[in-house]
Design an enzyme around this catalytic site. Structure first.
Site, PDB file in Angstrom:
ATOM      1  CD  GLU A 230      -1.055   0.807   2.338  1.00 40.38           C
ATOM      2  OE1 GLU A 230      -0.932   1.760   1.566  1.00 40.38           O
ATOM      3  OE2 GLU A 230      -0.119   0.344   3.019  1.00 40.38           O
ATOM      4  CB  CYS A 302      13.234 -33.160  -7.666  1.00 38.89           C
ATOM      5  SG  CYS A 302      12.920 -33.466  -9.402  1.00 38.89           S
ATOM      6  CE1 TYR A 330       1.313 -10.385  -0.710  1.00 42.74           C
ATOM      7  CE2 TYR A 330      -1.007 -10.773  -0.246  1.00 42.74           C
ATOM      8  CZ  TYR A 330       0.097  -9.938  -0.220  1.00 42.74           C
ATOM      9  OH  TYR A 330      -0.012  -8.664   0.297  1.00 42.74           O
TER      10      TYR A 330
HETATM   11  C1  LIG Z   1       1.632  -6.196   2.233  1.00 46.36           C
HETATM   12  C2  LIG Z   1       1.154  -4.849   2.604  1.00 46.36           C
HETATM   13  C3  LIG Z   1      -0.189  -4.492   2.408  1.00 46.36           C
HETATM   14  C4  LIG Z   1      -1.231  -5.478   1.930  1.00 46.36           C
HETATM   15  O1  LIG Z   1      -1.420  -6.484   2.863  1.00 46.36           O
HETATM   16  P1  LIG Z   1      -2.563  -7.592   2.617  1.00 46.36           P
HETATM   17  O2  LIG Z   1      -2.377  -8.551   3.737  1.00 46.36           O
HETATM   18  O3  LIG Z   1      -2.304  -8.188   1.288  1.00 46.36           O
HETATM   19  O4  LIG Z   1      -3.869  -6.883   2.670  1.00 46.36           O
HETATM   20  C5  LIG Z   1      -0.563  -3.198   2.684  1.00 46.36           C
HETATM   21  N1  LIG Z   1       0.345  -2.298   3.141  1.00 46.36           N
HETATM   22  C6  LIG Z   1       1.633  -2.610   3.352  1.00 46.36           C
HETATM   23  C7  LIG Z   1       2.562  -1.575   3.861  1.00 46.36           C
HETATM   24  C8  LIG Z   1       2.083  -3.894   3.099  1.00 46.36           C
HETATM   25  O5  LIG Z   1       3.363  -4.203   3.333  1.00 46.36           O
END
Ligand SMILES: *Cc1c(COP(=O)(O)O)cnc(C)c1O
Length: 351
Positions: A230, A302, A330
């Site tokens: 993921e 600022c 991000y």
């Molecule tokens: C943030 C996160 C991701 C994605 O991480 P990346 O560094 O953007 O690939 C996947 N799984 C979980 C559980 C996360 O917290």
């Protein structure tokens, strides 16, 4: 393409290259034979990006009721996995393809809620992760004791499907594969080995080796085993640019500064990661400037923390267009938009 459209845009603006995202996601998908691909929505929940990604992913990982409602509205048929370190009762009751359970207490609450659910237990592995930008130790998931406490609790309606291990952030393919192999040696049920694929803000042209990772995961996979990843950042970071224009160029105690429209309240990434956001200067300006000099590019806030890039050698003048790359993940969605009440950026989509 971005450099052709950027000079004509009112700044500041985010530009998303949807055609580029489509091609990138297709290449990632093709490199992952037999591996399921979810997109971690927290990297960038922009609806246009979600619609493009939907054609290439098997589902989406959401980490809040807000993300769940958002993705459900944009893509009503999408398969969703619900994660997050501290889920409310309402979040535990959300319809999901998978619930990534973080603790024995959370599992008891899920069972107590009366819903039917398919669960992955989130592991917190103490592994060597040299080179990782962010290791996911701390409160995320459970250790061996937590796992053992969960196993007897499952019922006919809250079923154990496997384990989840978002291992670390910012690892290259061999390092990530090594961590995945540790998890997959211990678990023959379904595994989700998370995201965290490295992207390099210092060499924007380099790419995570998806082919090696996909082939490696496929080799570790047991026959019939569901293996899922993921990623967030590595999918969407390249498709976004933040386009701005130079308001002032000045030297203070010898240091050259370019002050641009907008700032880290739109693009917080360089402030959180402590890097210089990669950028290209398009010579649209005619005002005063500096030639071939280390320049610190700052925004309109600022605060001395409003630094987009620090001491980068460039030529830049008032009126020039600055295109910051790698702003597709991000970036806008993690930024403190209302600080100082400057106008919001425009959003444009290249198709
Ligand atoms: C943030 C996160 C991701 C994605 O991480 P990346 O560094 O953007 O690939 C996947 N799984 C979980 C559980 C996360 O917290």
């Amino acid at each position: 393409m971005i450099f052709e459209v950027a000079p004509a845009l009112e700044a500041p603006a985010f530009v998303y290259d949807l055609a580029g995202l489509d091609a990138h996601a297709a290449a990632v998908r093709a490199a992952l034979p037999g591996i399921e691909l979810y997109y971690a929505v927290k990297a960038n929940p922009d609806p246009a990006l979600l619609r493009v990604l939907d054609a290439h992913v098997d589902g989406f990982e959401v980490s809040s009721a807000g993300e769940h409602a958002h993705v459900s509205a944009v893509l009503p048929k999408a398969r969703l996995a619900v994660g997050g370190p501290g889920k409310t009762d309402a979040e535990l009751r959300l319809p999901a393809h998978r619930v990534h359970v973080e603790s024995p207490f959370e599992l008891r609450r899920l069972i107590g809620s009366g819903v039917s659910a398919d669960v992955l237990l989130r592991l917190n592995l103490r592994l060597e992760t040299t080179g990782a930008a962010l290791t996911m130790s701390g409160p995320f998931g459970m250790d061996a004791d937590g796992l053992a406490a969960c196993l007897p609790l499952f019922t006919d309606t809250v079923r154990l499907r496997g384990v989840h291990a978002h291992l670390a952030s910012g690892l290259d393919a061999p390092a990530l594969l090594e961590l995945a192999s540790v998890v997959m040696a211990q678990h023959d049920e379904e595994v989700n080995v998370g995201g965290g694929m490295a992207v390099s803000y210092t060499s924007p042209g380099s790419r995570f080796d998806w082919a090696a990772y996909g082939a490696g995961l496929d080799a570790l996979r047991r026959p019939g085993q569901v293996v899922r990843i993921e990623p967030g950042r590595a999918l969407t970071v390249y498709c976004g640019s933040y386009v701005t224009r130079v308001i002032d160029v000045r030297r203070v105690h010898g240091e050259a500064f370019a002050i641009v429209h907008g700032g880290t309240h739109h693009l917080r990434t360089p402030a959180t990661k402590g890097h210089s956001q990669p950028f290209t200067v398009l010579p649209t300006g005619t005002g005063p400037g500096v030639e071939d000099t280390p320049v610190t590019v700052v925004g309109q806030l600022c605060t001395p923390k409003d630094v987009l890039a620090c001491g980068v050698r460039t030529s830049i003048r008032v009126g020039d267009t600055v295109v910051f790359g790698m702003a597709g993940a991000y970036a806008w969605n993690i930024s403190h938009h209302d600080f100082l009440m400057h106008p919001k950026p425009g959003f444009h989509y290249l198709t």
